[in-house]
Design an enzyme around this catalytic site. Structure first.
Site, PDB file in Angstrom:
ATOM      1  N   ASN A   7       0.741  -0.934  -0.030  1.00  0.00           N
ATOM      2  CA  ASN A   7       0.145   0.220  -0.066  1.00  0.00           C
ATOM      3  C   ASN A   7       0.936   1.441  -0.204  1.00  0.00           C
ATOM      4  OD1 ASN A   7      -1.314   2.131   1.170  1.00  0.00           O
ATOM      5  ND2 ASN A   7      -3.304   0.905   1.772  1.00  0.00           N
ATOM      6  N   ASP A   9      -0.230   4.743   0.000  1.00  0.00           N
ATOM      7  CA  ASP A   9      -0.865   5.339   0.522  1.00  0.00           C
ATOM      8  C   ASP A   9      -0.221   6.736   1.034  1.00  0.00           C
ATOM      9  OD1 ASP A   9      -3.092   4.323  -0.799  1.00  0.00           O
ATOM     10  OD2 ASP A   9      -4.176   4.326   1.415  1.00  0.00           O
ATOM     11  N   HIS A  10       1.226   5.719   1.946  1.00  0.00           N
ATOM     12  CA  HIS A  10       1.246   6.665   2.993  1.00  0.00           C
ATOM     13  C   HIS A  10       2.653   7.656   2.218  1.00  0.00           C
ATOM     14  CE1 HIS A  10      -0.202   4.628   6.296  1.00  0.00           C
ATOM     15  NE2 HIS A  10       0.072   3.583   5.582  1.00  0.00           N
ATOM     16  N   ARG A  18       3.440  18.966   1.698  1.00  0.00           N
ATOM     17  CA  ARG A  18       3.643  20.275   1.376  1.00  0.00           C
ATOM     18  C   ARG A  18       3.016  20.603   0.028  1.00  0.00           C
ATOM     19  NH1 ARG A  18       8.720  21.842   2.903  1.00  0.00           N
ATOM     20  NH2 ARG A  18       9.013  22.011   5.092  1.00  0.00           N
ATOM     21  N   HIS A  43      -5.331   3.294  -1.484  1.00  0.00           N
ATOM     22  CA  HIS A  43      -7.194   4.249  -1.208  1.00  0.00           C
ATOM     23  C   HIS A  43      -7.415   5.183  -1.579  1.00  0.00           C
ATOM     24  CE1 HIS A  43      -9.645   4.306   2.874  1.00  0.00           C
ATOM     25  NE2 HIS A  43     -10.109   4.624   1.611  1.00  0.00           N
ATOM     26  N   ARG A  45      -9.059   8.446  -1.077  1.00  0.00           N
ATOM     27  CA  ARG A  45     -10.323   8.301  -0.076  1.00  0.00           C
ATOM     28  C   ARG A  45     -11.370   9.411  -0.666  1.00  0.00           C
ATOM     29  NH1 ARG A  45      -9.111   6.423   6.022  1.00  0.00           N
ATOM     30  NH2 ARG A  45     -10.362   7.487   6.137  1.00  0.00           N
ATOM     31  N   ARG A  49      -7.026  12.750   0.739  1.00  0.00           N
ATOM     32  CA  ARG A  49      -6.073  13.495   1.783  1.00  0.00           C
ATOM     33  C   ARG A  49      -4.889  13.320   1.467  1.00  0.00           C
ATOM     34  NH1 ARG A  49      -7.281  10.002   7.101  1.00  0.00           N
ATOM     35  NH2 ARG A  49      -9.503  11.007   7.285  1.00  0.00           N
ATOM     36  N   HIS A  50      -4.805  12.087   0.547  1.00  0.00           N
ATOM     37  CA  HIS A  50      -3.141  11.445   0.272  1.00  0.00           C
ATOM     38  C   HIS A  50      -3.347  11.065  -1.154  1.00  0.00           C
ATOM     39  CE1 HIS A  50      -5.125   7.694   1.481  1.00  0.00           C
ATOM     40  NE2 HIS A  50      -5.032   7.883   2.836  1.00  0.00           N
ATOM     41  N   GLU A  70      -9.046   0.601  -3.651  1.00  0.00           N
ATOM     42  CA  GLU A  70      -9.438   0.487  -2.460  1.00  0.00           C
ATOM     43  C   GLU A  70      -9.786   1.769  -2.157  1.00  0.00           C
ATOM     44  OE1 GLU A  70      -7.137   1.125   2.053  1.00  0.00           O
ATOM     45  OE2 GLU A  70      -6.439  -0.886   1.938  1.00  0.00           O
ATOM     46  N   THR A 101      -8.115   3.811   8.147  1.00  0.00           N
ATOM     47  CA  THR A 101      -9.347   2.771   8.824  1.00  0.00           C
ATOM     48  C   THR A 101      -9.438   2.292   9.887  1.00  0.00           C
ATOM     49  OG1 THR A 101      -9.157   2.757   6.249  1.00  0.00           O
ATOM     50  CG2 THR A 101     -10.411   1.413   6.856  1.00  0.00           C
ATOM     51  N   GLU A 151     -11.347  -9.321   2.753  1.00  0.00           N
ATOM     52  CA  GLU A 151      -9.502  -8.952   4.078  1.00  0.00           C
ATOM     53  C   GLU A 151      -9.858  -9.002   5.136  1.00  0.00           C
ATOM     54  OE1 GLU A 151      -7.330  -5.586   2.319  1.00  0.00           O
ATOM     55  OE2 GLU A 151      -6.888  -4.915   3.715  1.00  0.00           O
ATOM     56  N   HIS A 191      -3.711  -4.523   7.723  1.00  0.00           N
ATOM     57  CA  HIS A 191      -4.431  -3.627   8.402  1.00  0.00           C
ATOM     58  C   HIS A 191      -3.045  -3.634  10.168  1.00  0.00           C
ATOM     59  CE1 HIS A 191      -5.284   0.095  10.052  1.00  0.00           C
ATOM     60  NE2 HIS A 191      -6.012   0.249   9.630  1.00  0.00           N
TER      61      HIS A 191
END
Ligand code: PXP
Length: 241
Positions: A7, A9-10, A18, A43, A45, A49-50, A70, A101, A151, A191
């Site tokens: 994943n 996303d991070h 920034r 994912h 969202r 946000r990411h 996702e 999540t 999942e 997760h």
């Protein structure tokens, strides 16, 4: 063999600090694939946000392994999924105030609604997965929706504060895996999994995919993404089929 899906996303979370171009989650996905990831997860969202819409387009075009998208079960996200054509979508609940999540999707009582929701995706050849708690009620309900996969949420196991709680959460997940498999569902896990707590699943047969983001990205800051992904991929490669 179980696969590792990374994943990314991070990576996008850091970029959005920034509102710039770096670090790029799509580059991260490509490096992860080169390092041995067999799937990529994003994912998108609702609050963006990411991951951004353009990241999804770019991954859809360039992924070489398996793209797991996702998303929340909204009309907007289904339209985006139909356009992006991932291999699989995973429905997750979304709350704006959550850090990540937090809980599983409530499927029980919504079987017909979810079945109707995923039908056009199935018609387009996209598989579906439901991110749920390891509860009998949610697993049995999921089996009635026509989804191929669930999942199972491993976050409570990962966050357990002591041995007794961890053991109880692990037991719940193991029972859930067995029940789901008996009902004909394929099982992914995700997760909060990391390089240590994942070892509890090494001898559990039939797990299809481990969905991992945070632990890999946290390690990558110090050791590089290539090392972090290949270490996890090597671990999982030693797990039973
Ligand atoms: N599976 C789902 C459904 C998630 O929402 C997340 C978090 O983005 C993950 C797996 C990966 O969790 P983690 O980042 O804790 O590895």
């Amino acid at each position: 063999m179980p696969i590792l899906s990374v994943n990314v996303d991070h990576v996008a979370t850091l970029r959005q600090q920034r509102l710039g171009k770096e670090p790029d989650p799509v580059t991260a996905a490509h490096i992860a694939e080169l390092a041995g990831a067999q799937g990529i997860i994003m994912h998108l969202r609702e609050d963006r946000r990411h991951i951004q819409d353009r990241d999804v387009d770019r991954i859809a075009e360039s992924v070489k392994t398996r793209f797991n998208f996702e998303m929340a079960a909204t009309d907007e996200m289904r339209d985006i999924a139909l356009k992006a054509n991932p291999h699989i979508i995973c429905l997750v609940p979304e709350k704006r105030e959550e850090l990540t999540t937090e809980g599983g999707l409530a499927v029980a009582g919504r079987e017909a609604e979810i079945k109707d929701y995923i039908a056009p995706l199935h018609d387009a050849g996209i598989e579906s997965s439901l991110f749920i708690e390891a509860s009998k009620e949610q697993i049995e309900a999921s089996a009635k929706t026509g989804c191929e996969y669930i999942e199972i949420h491993t976050g409570h196991y990962a966050d357990a504060e002591d041995k007794a709680e961890r053991g109880a959460e692990l037991g719940r997940i193991l029972d859930g895996i067995k029940l789901a498999q008996d009902l004909g569902l394929k099982v992914n896990l995700g997760h909060g999994l990391d390089y240590r707590n994942i070892l509890a699943f090494a001898e559990v047969p039939g797990i299809m995919e481990y969905s991992i983001g945070y632990a890999i990205m946290a390690r990558a800051i110090f050791t590089g993404l290539d090392e972090a992904v290949s270490r996890m991929a090597d671990l999982i490669a030693g797990f039973v089929d």
